[in-house]
Design an enzyme around this catalytic site. Sequence first.
Site, mmCIF file in Angstrom:
data_model
loop_
_atom_site.group_PDB
_atom_site.id
_atom_site.type_symbol
_atom_site.label_atom_id
_atom_site.label_comp_id
_atom_site.label_asym_id
_atom_site.label_seq_id
_atom_site.Cartn_x
_atom_site.Cartn_y
_atom_site.Cartn_z
ATOM 1 N N CYS A 3 1.207 -1.056 -0.013
ATOM 2 C CA CYS A 3 0.096 -0.210 -0.283
ATOM 3 C C CYS A 3 0.907 1.499 0.119
ATOM 4 C CB CYS A 3 -0.650 0.181 1.458
ATOM 5 S SG CYS A 3 -1.797 1.528 1.246
ATOM 6 N N CYS A 6 0.744 3.474 2.906
ATOM 7 C CA CYS A 6 1.218 2.452 4.712
ATOM 8 C C CYS A 6 3.125 2.912 3.719
ATOM 9 C CB CYS A 6 1.256 0.947 4.831
ATOM 10 S SG CYS A 6 -0.991 0.685 5.444
ATOM 11 N N HIS A 45 -5.203 1.247 8.342
ATOM 12 C CA HIS A 45 -5.044 1.006 7.352
ATOM 13 C C HIS A 45 -6.553 0.397 6.980
ATOM 14 C CE1 HIS A 45 -4.981 -0.097 3.182
ATOM 15 N NE2 HIS A 45 -4.996 -1.010 2.971
ATOM 16 N N ASN A 85 -13.234 9.840 -1.893
ATOM 17 C CA ASN A 85 -13.280 8.884 -3.120
ATOM 18 C C ASN A 85 -12.976 7.639 -2.747
ATOM 19 O OD1 ASN A 85 -12.752 11.403 -5.489
ATOM 20 N ND2 ASN A 85 -10.811 10.945 -5.711
ATOM 21 N N HIS A 98 -8.368 8.224 2.754
ATOM 22 C CA HIS A 98 -7.820 9.588 2.904
ATOM 23 C C HIS A 98 -8.620 10.350 1.881
ATOM 24 C CE1 HIS A 98 -7.379 7.784 -1.305
ATOM 25 N NE2 HIS A 98 -8.032 8.546 -1.810
ATOM 26 N N HIS A 100 -8.880 14.498 0.660
ATOM 27 C CA HIS A 100 -8.248 15.262 -0.238
ATOM 28 C C HIS A 100 -8.858 16.910 0.472
ATOM 29 C CE1 HIS A 100 -6.978 13.200 -3.845
ATOM 30 N NE2 HIS A 100 -8.501 11.903 -2.832
HETATM 31 P P1 AMP Z 1 -7.555 8.994 -5.541
HETATM 32 O O1 AMP Z 1 -7.635 9.329 -6.488
HETATM 33 O O2 AMP Z 1 -9.259 9.254 -4.385
HETATM 34 O O3 AMP Z 1 -7.025 7.439 -5.025
HETATM 35 O O4 AMP Z 1 -6.150 10.223 -4.764
HETATM 36 C C1 AMP Z 1 -5.116 8.760 -4.539
HETATM 37 C C2 AMP Z 1 -3.794 10.301 -4.226
HETATM 38 O O5 AMP Z 1 -3.047 10.401 -4.285
HETATM 39 C C3 AMP Z 1 -3.764 11.080 -5.961
HETATM 40 O O6 AMP Z 1 -4.530 12.338 -5.739
HETATM 41 C C4 AMP Z 1 -2.497 11.310 -6.362
HETATM 42 O O7 AMP Z 1 -1.898 12.238 -6.699
HETATM 43 C C5 AMP Z 1 -1.939 11.214 -4.855
HETATM 44 N N1 AMP Z 1 -0.788 9.662 -5.030
HETATM 45 C C6 AMP Z 1 -0.379 9.170 -5.165
HETATM 46 N N2 AMP Z 1 0.558 8.444 -4.673
HETATM 47 C C7 AMP Z 1 1.273 9.756 -4.242
HETATM 48 C C8 AMP Z 1 2.659 9.161 -3.938
HETATM 49 N N3 AMP Z 1 3.238 9.096 -3.405
HETATM 50 N N4 AMP Z 1 3.072 11.126 -2.765
HETATM 51 C C9 AMP Z 1 1.706 11.528 -3.029
HETATM 52 N N5 AMP Z 1 0.601 11.576 -3.623
HETATM 53 C C10 AMP Z 1 0.684 10.510 -4.198
#
Ligand code: AMP
Length: 112
Positions: A3, A6, A45, A85, A98, A100
């Site tokens: 993950c 994680c 998690h 989401n 998560h 946003h």
């Molecule tokens: P979601 O599409 O709602 O699952 O959002 C996942 C978010 O995680 C997206 O906006 C990605 O740009 C962000 N994301 C993915 N990998 C990383 C990372 N290594 N560091 C920071 N953000 C990330």
Amino acid sequence: MDCIFCKIISGEIPSKKVFENEHVLAFNDIAPQAPVHAIVIPKQHIASADEINRFNSPVIASIFEAIPKVAKECGLTNGYRVITNVGEDGCQSVKHLHFHVLGGKKLPEKLS
Ligand code: AMP
């Protein structure tokens, strides 16, 4: 567990941290969709908001207590948007709950 979030919590993957406490971590999104775009996650998690239950829900309170601190740290003095989401139709790409936090400009009125 394979993950990404994680691994960010453990430090295996670097992140630009904006807030951290015992239960919650917030960091800048790697592909920001607004001038400010932070991701706020539980250290526990939990796959998505669809997995919230009476046993793990206290951490959700911790997240929403942290969000105003994240907003303040990011300079969001004029409002912001909080989005989570869920699953395939919600376009959830990372299967670790998560939120946003988006702001730094007037955001579009419509969400979909
Ligand atoms: P979601 O599409 O709602 O699952 O959002 C996942 C978010 O995680 C997206 O906006 C990605 O740009 C962000 N994301 C993915 N990998 C990383 C990372 N290594 N560091 C920071 N953000 C990330």
